[in-house]
Design a protein around this motif. Structure first.
Motif, PDB file in Angstrom:
ATOM      1  N   ARG A  92       0.774  -1.171   0.040  1.00 16.38           N
ATOM      2  CA  ARG A  92       0.013  -0.095  -0.058  1.00 16.38           C
ATOM      3  C   ARG A  92       0.842   1.179   0.002  1.00 16.38           C
ATOM      4  O   ARG A  92       0.253   2.335  -0.059  1.00 16.38           O
ATOM      5  N   LEU A  93       2.124   1.112   0.243  1.00  9.93           N
ATOM      6  CA  LEU A  93       3.044   2.389   0.134  1.00  9.93           C
ATOM      7  C   LEU A  93       2.810   3.268  -0.918  1.00  9.93           C
ATOM      8  O   LEU A  93       2.869   4.349  -0.831  1.00  9.93           O
ATOM      9  N   PRO A  94       3.082   2.593  -2.213  1.00 11.86           N
ATOM     10  CA  PRO A  94       2.895   3.590  -3.492  1.00 11.86           C
ATOM     11  C   PRO A  94       1.848   4.485  -3.533  1.00 11.86           C
ATOM     12  O   PRO A  94       1.985   5.934  -3.827  1.00 11.86           O
ATOM     13  N   ALA A  95       0.554   3.733  -2.984  1.00  7.11           N
ATOM     14  CA  ALA A  95      -0.575   4.845  -3.088  1.00  7.11           C
ATOM     15  C   ALA A  95      -0.697   6.157  -1.966  1.00  7.11           C
ATOM     16  O   ALA A  95      -0.805   7.150  -2.239  1.00  7.11           O
ATOM     17  N   LEU A  96       0.179   5.788  -0.963  1.00  6.16           N
ATOM     18  CA  LEU A  96       0.589   6.766   0.150  1.00  6.16           C
ATOM     19  C   LEU A  96       1.515   7.744  -0.302  1.00  6.16           C
ATOM     20  O   LEU A  96       1.062   8.866  -0.189  1.00  6.16           O
ATOM     21  N   ALA A  97       2.683   7.415  -1.223  1.00  6.71           N
ATOM     22  CA  ALA A  97       3.411   8.382  -1.577  1.00  6.71           C
ATOM     23  C   ALA A  97       3.025   9.228  -2.773  1.00  6.71           C
ATOM     24  O   ALA A  97       3.113  10.423  -2.936  1.00  6.71           O
ATOM     25  N   GLY A  98       1.877   8.349  -3.534  1.00  3.65           N
ATOM     26  CA  GLY A  98       1.201   9.265  -4.697  1.00  3.65           C
ATOM     27  C   GLY A  98       0.445  10.240  -3.803  1.00  3.65           C
ATOM     28  O   GLY A  98       0.058  11.241  -4.651  1.00  3.65           O
ATOM     29  N   LEU A  99      -0.237   9.915  -2.848  1.00  2.00           N
ATOM     30  CA  LEU A  99      -1.239  11.082  -2.156  1.00  2.00           C
ATOM     31  C   LEU A  99      -0.512  12.126  -1.719  1.00  2.00           C
ATOM     32  O   LEU A  99      -1.071  13.318  -1.636  1.00  2.00           O
ATOM     33  N   GLY A 100       0.874  12.100  -1.412  1.00  2.00           N
ATOM     34  CA  GLY A 100       1.349  13.253  -0.929  1.00  2.00           C
ATOM     35  C   GLY A 100       1.950  12.895   0.695  1.00  2.00           C
ATOM     36  O   GLY A 100       2.496  13.857   1.168  1.00  2.00           O
ATOM     37  N   ILE A 101       1.884  11.728   1.126  1.00  2.00           N
ATOM     38  CA  ILE A 101       2.483  11.328   2.472  1.00  2.00           C
ATOM     39  C   ILE A 101       3.847  11.281   2.184  1.00  2.00           C
ATOM     40  O   ILE A 101       4.458  10.895   1.268  1.00  2.00           O
ATOM     41  N   THR A 102       4.691  11.680   3.350  1.00  2.71           N
ATOM     42  CA  THR A 102       6.051  11.954   3.302  1.00  2.71           C
ATOM     43  C   THR A 102       6.744  10.842   4.351  1.00  2.71           C
ATOM     44  O   THR A 102       7.977  10.786   4.289  1.00  2.71           O
ATOM     45  N   ALA A 103       5.779  10.727   5.406  1.00  9.26           N
ATOM     46  CA  ALA A 103       6.217   9.602   6.613  1.00  9.26           C
ATOM     47  C   ALA A 103       5.145   8.705   6.974  1.00  9.26           C
ATOM     48  O   ALA A 103       4.021   9.298   7.295  1.00  9.26           O
ATOM     49  N   VAL A 104       5.593   7.590   7.252  1.00 10.88           N
ATOM     50  CA  VAL A 104       4.684   6.682   7.805  1.00 10.88           C
ATOM     51  C   VAL A 104       5.100   6.334   9.413  1.00 10.88           C
ATOM     52  O   VAL A 104       6.215   6.129   9.506  1.00 10.88           O
ATOM     53  N   GLN A 105       4.128   6.332  10.062  1.00  8.21           N
ATOM     54  CA  GLN A 105       4.426   5.931  11.791  1.00  8.21           C
ATOM     55  C   GLN A 105       3.608   4.937  11.959  1.00  8.21           C
ATOM     56  O   GLN A 105       2.579   4.687  12.032  1.00  8.21           O
ATOM     57  N   LEU A 106       4.524   3.832  12.502  1.00  8.61           N
ATOM     58  CA  LEU A 106       4.315   2.645  12.749  1.00  8.61           C
ATOM     59  C   LEU A 106       3.716   2.559  14.182  1.00  8.61           C
ATOM     60  O   LEU A 106       4.477   2.790  15.080  1.00  8.61           O
ATOM     61  N   MET A 107       2.510   2.205  14.539  1.00  8.54           N
ATOM     62  CA  MET A 107       2.321   1.882  15.919  1.00  8.54           C
ATOM     63  C   MET A 107       3.041   0.864  16.583  1.00  8.54           C
ATOM     64  O   MET A 107       3.771   0.129  15.828  1.00  8.54           O
ATOM     65  N   PRO A 108       3.388   0.755  18.026  1.00  9.11           N
ATOM     66  CA  PRO A 108       4.361   0.202  18.667  1.00  9.11           C
ATOM     67  C   PRO A 108       4.497  -1.388  18.142  1.00  9.11           C
ATOM     68  O   PRO A 108       3.415  -1.888  17.836  1.00  9.11           O
ATOM     69  N   LEU A 109       5.645  -1.869  17.878  1.00  2.64           N
ATOM     70  CA  LEU A 109       5.936  -3.208  17.338  1.00  2.64           C
ATOM     71  C   LEU A 109       6.673  -4.090  18.415  1.00  2.64           C
ATOM     72  O   LEU A 109       6.686  -5.157  18.351  1.00  2.64           O
ATOM     73  N   ALA A 110       7.130  -3.797  19.767  1.00  3.53           N
ATOM     74  CA  ALA A 110       7.428  -4.496  20.811  1.00  3.53           C
ATOM     75  C   ALA A 110       6.598  -5.669  20.995  1.00  3.53           C
ATOM     76  O   ALA A 110       5.501  -5.506  21.327  1.00  3.53           O
ATOM     77  N   THR A 111       7.025  -6.690  21.161  1.00  2.00           N
ATOM     78  CA  THR A 111       6.487  -8.057  21.322  1.00  2.00           C
ATOM     79  C   THR A 111       5.457  -7.999  22.491  1.00  2.00           C
ATOM     80  O   THR A 111       5.975  -7.539  23.537  1.00  2.00           O
ATOM     81  N   PHE A 112       4.222  -8.555  22.185  1.00  2.70           N
ATOM     82  CA  PHE A 112       3.445  -8.610  23.364  1.00  2.70           C
ATOM     83  C   PHE A 112       2.656  -9.896  23.129  1.00  2.70           C
ATOM     84  O   PHE A 112       2.603 -10.446  22.149  1.00  2.70           O
ATOM     85  N   PRO A 113       1.748 -10.321  24.415  1.00  2.00           N
ATOM     86  CA  PRO A 113       1.050 -11.705  24.412  1.00  2.00           C
ATOM     87  C   PRO A 113       0.147 -11.448  23.294  1.00  2.00           C
ATOM     88  O   PRO A 113      -0.564 -10.573  23.279  1.00  2.00           O
ATOM     89  N   GLY A 161       3.677  -3.921  25.223  1.00  2.00           N
ATOM     90  CA  GLY A 161       4.759  -4.674  24.807  1.00  2.00           C
ATOM     91  C   GLY A 161       5.555  -5.046  26.116  1.00  2.00           C
ATOM     92  O   GLY A 161       5.772  -4.192  27.185  1.00  2.00           O
ATOM     93  N   VAL A 162       6.365  -6.054  25.882  1.00  3.55           N
ATOM     94  CA  VAL A 162       7.145  -6.594  27.121  1.00  3.55           C
ATOM     95  C   VAL A 162       8.638  -6.961  26.450  1.00  3.55           C
ATOM     96  O   VAL A 162       9.691  -7.094  27.428  1.00  3.55           O
ATOM     97  N   LEU A 163       8.878  -6.941  25.352  1.00  2.35           N
ATOM     98  CA  LEU A 163      10.105  -7.199  24.906  1.00  2.35           C
ATOM     99  C   LEU A 163      10.639  -6.188  23.636  1.00  2.35           C
ATOM    100  O   LEU A 163      10.161  -6.239  22.508  1.00  2.35           O
ATOM    101  N   PRO A 164      11.011  -5.131  24.229  1.00  2.00           N
ATOM    102  CA  PRO A 164      11.107  -3.788  23.387  1.00  2.00           C
ATOM    103  C   PRO A 164      12.158  -3.832  22.155  1.00  2.00           C
ATOM    104  O   PRO A 164      11.863  -3.205  21.064  1.00  2.00           O
ATOM    105  N   TYR A 165      12.937  -4.960  22.121  1.00  2.76           N
ATOM    106  CA  TYR A 165      13.845  -4.848  20.950  1.00  2.76           C
ATOM    107  C   TYR A 165      13.547  -6.178  19.869  1.00  2.76           C
ATOM    108  O   TYR A 165      13.969  -6.046  18.740  1.00  2.76           O
ATOM    109  N   ALA A 166      12.259  -6.877  20.191  1.00  2.00           N
ATOM    110  CA  ALA A 166      11.772  -7.878  19.251  1.00  2.00           C
ATOM    111  C   ALA A 166      10.481  -7.330  18.388  1.00  2.00           C
ATOM    112  O   ALA A 166       9.288  -7.256  19.375  1.00  2.00           O
ATOM    113  N   PRO A 167      10.307  -7.456  17.237  1.00  2.00           N
ATOM    114  CA  PRO A 167       9.114  -6.930  16.591  1.00  2.00           C
ATOM    115  C   PRO A 167       8.215  -7.998  16.790  1.00  2.00           C
ATOM    116  O   PRO A 167       8.652  -9.009  16.704  1.00  2.00           O
ATOM    117  N   HIS A 168       7.049  -7.731  16.801  1.00  2.00           N
ATOM    118  CA  HIS A 168       6.016  -8.634  17.136  1.00  2.00           C
ATOM    119  C   HIS A 168       5.692  -9.690  16.172  1.00  2.00           C
ATOM    120  O   HIS A 168       5.821  -9.445  14.854  1.00  2.00           O
TER     121      HIS A 168
END
Length: 603
Positions: free
Chosen positions: A133-154, A163-170
């Motif tokens: 989906r990124l090409p559509a965002l770039a085409g719209l005029g978005i310049t930055a994507v911000q991801l909600m937290p990725l730290a591993t959670f149960p 999250g409880v493992l801050p270095y480990a992507p979910h």
């Protein structure tokens, strides 16, 4: 190019084979490493450190730490935990991913941010699906994507703030290399990628640190979510390094272009410099030659933390809740909860647009316990990130309604123009760009007593709101721990395909921003902007730039026509940038507005 962040804990593959492992466990009497079914006794060192060597270790091998002979725990600095936080950690070779050279990021004044939750952004809920989906965002005029937290959670799904493992992507979203592929794909399109990180607390399930490293937690401070992190007591040097290295790890090893720090008002620290100032200093020193952006969420609106991009010890951005709250009151008429503080919404919105914040201060560790004070600081407007919607402002509602479910569509069109044509960096929440009506509810895959506690907590919380009390009493609120609740939050891409008008509106506004505003934003003045309120809901704003250029906005923030009384001198060579609704020289129709660019006369 290959990148590996070196840190004083966790696992490290050796160039000549095998791996070394290091754990801080000051409350453990002894520790051992399990590599698969091989047990390796760890060497105890000073200050609670344990080291183990595994000459035969290879990438993808699974490992755990054994504490005092009876507890198996993951590595708290694990780079990947494919079975979740209760399972073993996995050895990862960070240098296996090949990065392309050349990307240095984008300057902060170009930021147009799109916040997304990987798990609900697409039906698959993976990095790979989001990447498509990124090409559509770039085409719209978005310049930055911000991801909600990725730290591993149960569990299978959740917002990520527990999250409880801050270095480990979910693991549900994909592998570390798939996340890196997403980041590199964004960079190829000219998109920055920011990551939301949580350093104010650990989640309630899957956190084993209390057992073997209790100095991670403070006995002096508490947060709304439980034990505060220990940033200023005995043992805090190691805790501070754990989180500072986490920031450096995401920026170096994953090439993120910036971080958004969740709820820093709950990162309680009486030391000097405090943890956030120290973190900023270390990041600035470690990332020369790159545009790396540090953004706060801070309910205290502490203006002293904000400064020009790249300033050591400071931050170039902060989410501006005041902008959202004032405009939300005007669009919806809601005035309960924290909206009660916005009793002069036009004036408070005017202050946000010209000076930055409407309110400052407030108690730490007791959100909205008493009204904050009217803001006195004047900020560079580039330091305030404005938004109409985000995960909190939608998801913390009982039914997760987006703004289009609460307000007149023309009012939302006007608000979108106010957001995207103001100098401050704007943020859109996923789907906002195509007028999504998909709810975004709170969801978390908890089990047992915790599941029931969360359900009951939601019922109790919303029973205090008149508009939700009846639903709470009847137990009709969405179940936050239900798979169906999570499924309801998946973006409806069929709606996106049929919502050309909203997408075209956002594309047009962002084109004006890119063509007219962005080139001048580095010359935006501070403390020289003016706002006038010639009617009950009329607002006129003039933003000034070094060199004499100015941007004018005149809007009617209400459902009734109003007389137009222009108080500011007309701009020379004024060009109309955008128009919403009907506005003549004397009358402004409901929810109408005009934006002009020109030059001020010499005074």
């Amino acid at each position: 190019m290959h990148f590996q962040h070196d840190m004083p804990f966790g696992a490290r593959l050796r160039p000549d084979g095998g791996a070394g492992f290091r754990l801080w466990a000051p409350a453990a009497r002894r520790a051992a490493l399990w590599l698969g079914d091989q047990r390796i006794e760890a060497r105890a060192g000073p200050h609670g450190w344990y080291d183990a060597e595994a000459p035969g270790a290879r990438p993808v091998d699974l490992y755990r730490w054994e504490i005092d002979g009876d507890l198996l725990v993951p590595d708290p600095a694990s780079r990947f935990n494919p079975q979740g936080p209760h399972g073993p950690s996995q050895l990862v070779d960070p240098r296996a991913f090949a990065w392309e050279a050349g990307w240095r990021g984008r300057p902060w004044h170009e930021a147009v941010i799109h916040e997304l939750h990987v798990g609900s952004y697409t039906p698959d809920g993976t990095y790979a699906a989001a990447e498509a989906r990124l090409p559509a965002l770039a085409g719209l005029g978005i310049t930055a994507v911000q991801l909600m937290p990725l730290a591993t959670f149960p569990g299978r799904y959740g917002w990520g703030y527990d999250g409880v493992l801050p270095y480990a992507p979910h693991p549900a979203y994909g592998t570390p290399d798939e996340l890196k592929h997403f980041v590199q794909a964004a960079h190829r399109l000219g998109l920055m990628v920011l990551l939301d990180v949580v350093y104010n607390h650990f989640g309630p399930d899957g956190n084993y640190l209390h057992r073997y490293a209790p100095p991670f937690f403070s006995d002096r401070h508490r947060t709304a979510w439980g034990d505060a992190m220990n940033f200023d007591g005995p043992g805090s040097d190691t805790v501070r390094e754990f989180f500072i290295h986490n920031a450096l790890y995401w920026l170096h090893e994953y090439r993120f272009d910036g971080l958004r720090f969740d709820a820093v008002h709950a990162m309680l620290d009486d030391s000097e410099p405090d943890i956030m100032a120290s973190l900023s200093q270390r990041v600035r020193a470690a990332c020369p030659g790159r545009h790396v952006h540090l953004v706060l969420e801070n309910d205290s609106n502490d203006a002293s933390r904000l400064a020009a991009p790249g300033t050591a010890g400071r931050f170039e951005g902060q989410w501006n809740g005041d902008f959202h709250h004032a405009l939300h009151v005007l669009l919806t008429g809601e005035r309960d909860g924290y909206y009660a503080e916005y009793d002069q919404p036009v004036a408070q919105l005017a202050r946000c647009l010209t000076h930055g914040f409407a309110r400052e201060g407030g108690p730490h560790n007791a959100e909205h316990a008493r009204p904050r004070q009217a803001a006195r600081s004047t900020l560079p407007l580039g330091t305030t990130v404005n938004f109409l919607q985000n995960h909190d402002q939608i998801g913390n509602r009982a039914f997760g309604e987006r703004l289009l479910a609460l307000a007149d569509p023309q009012a939302v069109q006007l608000a979108a123009a106010i957001l995207l044509l103001a100098p401050a960096p704007p943020l859109l929440f996923m789907g906002e760009e195509f007028g999504s009506t998909t709810p975004f509810l709170y969801f978390a895959d908890w089990d047992g007593d915790l599941r029931e506690a969360v359900r009951e907590g939601r019922r109790r919380e919303f029973a205090h709101f008149p508009r939700y009390a009846e639903a709470a009493a009847r137990d009709e609120l969405p179940d936050p721990c239900s798979q169906q609740t999570f499924a309801r939050c998946k973006l409806d891409w069929a709606q996106a395909a049929g919502s050309r008008a909203w997408r075209e509106l956002h594309a047009a506004l962002l084109a004006v921003r890119r063509r007219v505003l962005a080139p001048h934003l580095p010359r935006l003045l501070t403390g020289r902007h003016e706002a006038r309120m010639p009617g009950a809901r009329m607002l006129q704003v003039r933003w000034r730039f070094d060199g004499g250029e100015a941007l004018d906005m005149c809007v009617n923030l209400g459902p009734q026509p109003q007389a137009v009384a222009i108080d500011l001198p007309a701009l020379q060579d004024a060009a109309l940038l955008h128009a919403v609704g009907e506005m003549s020289g004397t009358t402004a129709g409901a929810w109408s507005g005009r934006w002009h660019w020109g030059r001020e006369s010499a005074r």
